[in-house]
Scaffold this motif. Structure first.
Motif, PDB file in Angstrom:
ATOM      1  N   CYS A   1       0.786  -1.245   0.000  1.00 37.74           N
ATOM      2  CA  CYS A   1       0.000   0.000   0.000  1.00 37.74           C
ATOM      3  C   CYS A   1       0.814   1.289   0.000  1.00 37.74           C
TER       4      CYS A   1
ATOM      5  N   ALA B   1       1.625   3.195   2.544  1.00 40.59           N
ATOM      6  CA  ALA B   1       1.288   4.129   3.623  1.00 40.59           C
ATOM      7  C   ALA B   1       2.464   4.360   4.570  1.00 40.59           C
TER       8      ALA B   1
ATOM      9  N   LEU C   1      -6.007  14.838  -1.084  1.00 39.77           N
ATOM     10  CA  LEU C   1      -6.244  13.857  -0.031  1.00 39.77           C
ATOM     11  C   LEU C   1      -7.731  13.792   0.252  1.00 39.77           C
TER      12      LEU C   1
ATOM     13  N   CYS D   1      -3.511   7.439   3.326  1.00 41.88           N
ATOM     14  CA  CYS D   1      -2.389   7.188   2.415  1.00 41.88           C
ATOM     15  C   CYS D   1      -1.501   8.413   2.229  1.00 41.88           C
ATOM     16  N   THR D   2      -1.984   9.578   2.648  1.00 38.62           N
ATOM     17  CA  THR D   2      -1.319  10.844   2.328  1.00 38.62           C
ATOM     18  C   THR D   2       0.143  10.915   2.760  1.00 38.62           C
TER      19      THR D   2
ATOM     20  N   MET E   1       2.109   8.939   0.259  1.00 36.66           N
ATOM     21  CA  MET E   1       2.048   9.591  -1.056  1.00 36.66           C
ATOM     22  C   MET E   1       2.983  10.793  -1.089  1.00 36.66           C
TER      23      MET E   1
ATOM     24  N   ASN F   1       1.787   2.769  -4.301  1.00 39.87           N
ATOM     25  CA  ASN F   1       1.016   3.482  -3.281  1.00 39.87           C
ATOM     26  C   ASN F   1      -0.467   3.361  -3.619  1.00 39.87           C
TER      27      ASN F   1
ATOM     28  N   CYS G   1      -4.431   4.337  -2.855  1.00 41.64           N
ATOM     29  CA  CYS G   1      -5.430   5.211  -2.249  1.00 41.64           C
ATOM     30  C   CYS G   1      -6.785   4.610  -2.580  1.00 41.64           C
TER      31      CYS G   1
ATOM     32  N   CYS H   1      -9.676   6.035  -1.679  1.00 45.09           N
ATOM     33  CA  CYS H   1     -10.724   7.071  -1.675  1.00 45.09           C
ATOM     34  C   CYS H   1     -10.825   7.840  -2.991  1.00 45.09           C
ATOM     35  N   THR H   2      -9.733   7.967  -3.711  1.00 42.85           N
ATOM     36  CA  THR H   2      -9.731   8.853  -4.881  1.00 42.85           C
ATOM     37  C   THR H   2      -9.470   8.078  -6.156  1.00 42.85           C
TER      38      THR H   2
ATOM     39  N   TYR I   1      -7.074   9.148  -7.973  1.00 48.24           N
ATOM     40  CA  TYR I   1      -5.686   9.594  -8.122  1.00 48.24           C
ATOM     41  C   TYR I   1      -5.563  10.909  -8.898  1.00 48.24           C
TER      42      TYR I   1
ATOM     43  N   ILE J   1      -4.319  13.671  -6.696  1.00 50.81           N
ATOM     44  CA  ILE J   1      -2.990  13.330  -6.184  1.00 50.81           C
ATOM     45  C   ILE J   1      -1.954  13.640  -7.262  1.00 50.81           C
TER      46      ILE J   1
END
Length: 161
Positions: A45, A47, A97, A102-103, A106, A133, A135, A137-138, A140, A143
């Motif tokens: 991941c 993170a 974010l 994950c921020t 990232m 990496n 994420c 939620c998004t 990307y 990001i």
């Protein structure tokens, strides 16, 4: 127990841990720096990305004893007081974010990516280098936009110097 000595965010630190202690756990549990996250424990991941001797590494794949003697930079060490690092500022400005889990990884990956490419990045390169990496939620988009924005700013700053 083994004694581990590191320079973390510019400060020399020591602590004892079991030989099997992962660097991410040493950073979080022994040093109290919880910005580095534990996500998967299997290097999937990203993170847990930190910089070890100037290069981004996944701290869940390195034993603390292997890192002994190294210079480690965590997410807590890239800003200057209340002034965000340009990558952190770009993530804030470009909504890079969502939940934030994950921020840190990232951002640390992006800082190293920009350094290695001298600020000369394109979308394809950024997307390719973010493969390690995750994420959830998004899509990307923001990001990548954040990283490209930071690379432009940091590249312009380097050119002006």
């Amino acid at each position: 127990m083994t004694k581990v000595t590191l320079t973390v965010n510019g400060r020399k630190v020591s602590g004892e841990c079991e030989d099997r202690t992962l660097l991410v756990n040493f950073i979080r549990e022994n040093l109290g720096l919880t910005g580095t996250h534990v996500g998967c424990d299997t290097t999937q991941c990203g993170a847990c990305v930190v910089h070890m001797d100037g290069r981004s590494v996944k701290s869940c794949t390195i034993l603390a004893v292997q890192a002994s003697g190294s210079d480690i930079t965590t997410i807590e060490g890239i800003s200057s007081g209340d002034t965000l690092h340009p990558v952190q500022a770009a993530f804030k400005e470009n909504h890079g974010l969502q939940c934030g889990f994950c921020t840190p990884g990232m951002v640390m990956t992006a800082v190293d990516m920009i350094r290695r490419h001298g600020g000369q990045l394109d979308e394809q390169t950024v997307r390719s280098e973010l493969e390690g990496n995750i994420c959830r939620c998004t899509g990307y988009h923001n990001i990548v936009k954040s990283i490209l924005s930071a690379a432009d700013e940091m590249g312009a700053k380097q050119a002006a110097e």
